[in-house]
Design an enzyme around this catalytic site. Structure first.
Site, PDB file in Angstrom:
ATOM      1  N   SER A  21      -7.217  -1.256  -4.754  1.00 43.54           N
ATOM      2  CA  SER A  21      -7.749  -0.948  -6.088  1.00 43.54           C
ATOM      3  C   SER A  21      -7.341  -2.072  -7.023  1.00 43.54           C
ATOM      4  CB  SER A  21      -7.198   0.383  -6.608  1.00 43.54           C
ATOM      5  OG  SER A  21      -5.827   0.260  -6.972  1.00 43.54           O
ATOM      6  N   LYS A  47      -0.351  -5.244  -8.858  1.00 41.88           N
ATOM      7  CA  LYS A  47       1.005  -5.216  -8.311  1.00 41.88           C
ATOM      8  C   LYS A  47       1.246  -6.386  -7.363  1.00 41.88           C
ATOM      9  CE  LYS A  47       2.788  -1.299  -9.953  1.00 41.88           C
ATOM     10  NZ  LYS A  47       4.021  -1.249 -10.744  1.00 41.88           N
ATOM     11  N   THR A  59       4.739  -1.075  -5.389  1.00 38.74           N
ATOM     12  CA  THR A  59       4.105   0.048  -4.716  1.00 38.74           C
ATOM     13  C   THR A  59       3.876  -0.271  -3.246  1.00 38.74           C
ATOM     14  OG1 THR A  59       2.066   1.369  -4.561  1.00 38.74           O
ATOM     15  CG2 THR A  59       1.853  -0.817  -5.528  1.00 38.74           C
ATOM     16  N   TYR A  72      -5.633  -1.671  -9.628  1.00 41.20           N
ATOM     17  CA  TYR A  72      -4.224  -1.411  -9.914  1.00 41.20           C
ATOM     18  C   TYR A  72      -3.331  -2.038  -8.852  1.00 41.20           C
ATOM     19  CZ  TYR A  72       0.122   1.127  -9.157  1.00 41.20           C
ATOM     20  OH  TYR A  72       1.429   1.439  -8.893  1.00 41.20           O
ATOM     21  N   HIS A  73      -3.616  -1.757  -7.585  1.00 43.42           N
ATOM     22  CA  HIS A  73      -2.772  -2.294  -6.517  1.00 43.42           C
ATOM     23  C   HIS A  73      -2.813  -3.823  -6.496  1.00 43.42           C
ATOM     24  CE1 HIS A  73      -3.362   1.883  -4.859  1.00 43.42           C
ATOM     25  NE2 HIS A  73      -2.069   1.740  -4.724  1.00 43.42           N
TER      26      HIS A  73
END
Length: 478
Positions: A264, A270, A229, A266-267
Site C-alpha cells: 500500500s 515505511k 511495520t 502507507y507501507h
C-alpha cells in the site's frame, strides 16, 4: 504529521503546568472546534508555503527527583546518572500506541514529552468514525496523569513537517531518545484517494526526514526508536529475517537489507523511512532502532486502566481497525466476523502491553552511534481464519452466537501464502510476551460488550478498495 493548514485560532486552556507559548491565526484551532466543524475534505498544502512562524508549544516543568527503574536483565548499562531521568520524546504520543507508550515510560521513571499535531482525531471527524472508547483531550489526559501519579508529561503541540517547530521542541526538551510513532498509520486510509495517498507519503517521509535532521543538528547523541511495520516485507516464499539477509550470488556473499514488498502507499512510506534512516546512520553516525511491528491488539495497559480519562482509543472500523480488535467488536454486537477473501492471510501479532515493553527495551539498550538495527516486533503468528476461530470459541463461552462471513477482499494481497518471520532479538533483550490466551480473549470481548452501545455498525464493513481508489477527495457517508 502535517497539520498547520488544518487548524486555526489555537486557544488551548492553560494551567501552571501547561503554558501556551506561540500560535498563528492560520495554524491552530482547538480540537473541540475541529470536531464541531463541518469540513470533511483533507486539504494538502505544502509546508513551504507558510507565511509565518506557525507552531504552538505547550510545555511544562519536569518533575524533579524521578529516577529510572532499570530493566531486569538488560545487557547494557544505563548511560546516565541514576539521579537524572532519561529524557524520551514520544512523537505521535496522542495515538493508540503512542499514548500507551508515553504513560508506560513516565511510570517507569523516564522524563517524557509528547509531540503531536492531533490530526488523528481530525481523521475520525472527516470520515465519520469514532473510537469505541470515549477519549478525552490530550490536555485533560496529561493533567489526569499528573494528578494520579505526580509525574509531568510535557506537551509540544505542532507539526513535525514544520522543521522550525520541531527544532524548537528538540532544543527545548533535549531528548536522549526519540520514539517516533508520528505517522499516518493506516493502509486503507492511504488507499482512499489521491489526496490521502499523497498526504500519507508526504507526512510520513518528510516528517521522518525532519526528525533525522533535528537529531543531527540539535541532539547528536539521541537514539531514534522508529516504529516501522512488518508490512514492509510483504509475504515472500522464504523466511523473513530481522532486517537483513545473507545473499550469495555468483560466488560472492554479502549481508544486505531484506527485500521489501510493500502492499500500500502507507507501507511504501515505511520502506522509504527505513532507507532514509539507514542512510543517515551511515552518513551522519545517527543511532537508530527500526521496530518492524506486527498487528497490535488490546487496549488496556497498567497505566491506561488507572482512570477513564487515561483510556486509550479502540478502533474497530474498516479504515483504522485491526483484525482482532474488529472481530471482538463484531462478536459483541452480533455482526458476522468479516474475513477478507480466503482468510489465509498470515501476519505477526502482539498485545499492546508488549508494544510498550518492546519500546522500553529498545531505549534501555540503545543502538551504537552509526548503527541501524532492525527488530521484528511481534510475539505470535496467526492467519485471519485462525483469529476468527479463536474469537468464535471465546464468544461461545460468553453465550455469544458468533458467525463468520467471507467478504470480497478489498486489498490486493495473497490470501494463501507461506509466512515465517524471525523475531528473536527483543526476546534476547528480555521481552516477556503476553500471548493470546483464552483469558485475554475473554477480557477483550467483555470490553467490547461494555461499550457496544457506542458501536456504529455502518463502519464495520470495508469501504476502501485497492483497485478502485479514486483521485478526488472521498469521505465516508455519515
Amino acid at each position: 504529521m502535517k497539520m498547520a493548514h488544518l487548524i486555526t485560532n489555537c486557544s488551548f486552556s492553560t494551567s501552571p503546568a501547561v503554558q501556551t507559548f506561540s500560535s498563528s491565526p492560520n495554524y491552530c484551532r482547538s480540537v473541540g472546534q475541529l470536531q464541531n466543524s463541518k469540513s470533511s475534505n483533507l486539504s494538502l498544502k505544502s509546508c513551504s508555503r507558510r507565511q509565518k512562524k506557525s507552531y504552538v508549544t505547550c510545555a511544562s516543568a519536569a518533575v524533579q527527583g524521578q529516577t529510572q527503574t532499570p530493566l531486569t536483565g538488560s545487557p547494557q548499562a544505563y548511560e546516565h546518572s541514576s539521579s537524572k531521568p532519561k529524557k524520551v520524546m514520544v512523537i505521535g504520543g496522542d495515538g493508540y500506541c503512542g499514548w500507551a507508550t508515553a504513560l508506560h515510560l513516565s511510570n517507569k521513571g523516564y522524563e517524557v514529552a509528547i509531540v503531536d499535531n492531533l490530526v488523528r482525531r481530525l481523521f475520525d471527524h472527516q470520515l465519520g468514525l469514532d473510537s469505541l472508547t470515549p477519549i478525552t483531550s490530550i490536555q485533560n489526559r496529561v493533567r489526569r496523569w499528573k494528578s494520579l501519579t505526580g509525574k509531568t508529561i510535557q506537551l509540544f503541540i505542532g507539526d513535525i513537517c514544520d522543521f522550525e517547530f520541531l527544532s524548537e521542541a528538540f532544543k527545548s526538551f533535549e531528548p536522549d531518545a526519540a520514539v517516533h510513532f508520528g505517522e499516518q498509520r493506516s493502509a486503507p486510509y492511504s488507499m482512499i484517494d489521491r489526496s490521502r495517498a499523497v498526504y500519507t507519503q508526504h507526512n510520513n517521509v518528510i516528517g521522518t526526514l525532519n526528525v533525522l535532521f533535528a537529531m543531527k543538528e540539535y541532539s547528536e547523541e539521541c537514539h531514534l526508536v522508529k516504529l516501522g511495520t512488518m508490512g514492509e516485507y510483504g509475504t515472500p516464499n522464504i523466511d523473513i529475517e530481522e532486517g537483513f539477509i545473507t545473499v550469495t550470488h555468483n560466488g560472492r556473499t554479502d549481508i544486505l537489507p531484506y527485500p521489501k514488498q510493500a502492499s500500500s502507499f502507507y507501507h511504501l512510506s515505511k520502506v522509504h523511512d527505513s532507507h532514509n534512516i539507514a542512510f543517515t546512520c551511515k552518513a551522519w553516525g545517527i543511532r537508530a532502532t527500526d521496530l518492524n511491528q506486527g498487528v497490535v491488539y488490546g487496549v488496556r495497559t497498567d497505566e491506561t486502566a488507572m482512570h477513564e480519562e487515561l483510556s486509550n482509543r479502540f478502533d474497530y472500523d474498516g479504515v483504522f481497525g485491526t483484525a482482532l480488535n474488529r472481530f471482538c467488536v463484531q462478536a459483541a454486537v452480533g455482526h458476522p466476523l468479516t474475513v477478507y477473501g480466503k482468510g489465509g492471510q498470515t501476519r505477526g501479532y502482539l498485545d499492546i502491553r508488549d508494544t510498550v515493553q518492546c519500546v522500553e527495551l529498545a531505549i534501555a539498550n540503545p543502538a551504537k552511534p552509526g548503527e541501524f538495527r532492525v527488530f521484528n516486533q511481534f510475539t505470535e503468528q496467526f492467519s485471519v481464519n485462525e483469529l476468527a476461530k479463536l474469537v468464535t470459541a471465546a464468544g461461545a463461552k460468553l453465550g455469544l452466537e458468533v458467525q463468520t462471513k467471507s467478504v470480497p477482499n478489498p486489498r490486493v494481497e495473497a490470501e494463501e501464502h507461506y509466512y515465517n518471520a524471525k523475531h528473536t532479538k527483543l526476546i534476547e533483550l528480555g521481552l516477556v510476551p503476553h500471548l493470546l490466551s483464552d483469558s485475554l480473549l475473554d477480557s477483550l470481548l467483555n470490553f467490547a460488550i461494555q461499550y457496544k452501545d457506542r458501536v456504529d455498525t455502518a463502519q464495520i464493513m470495508p469501504s476502501v478498495l485497492w483497485k478502485k481508489m479514486g483521485a478526488k477527495p472521498w469521505t465516508v457517508s455519515v
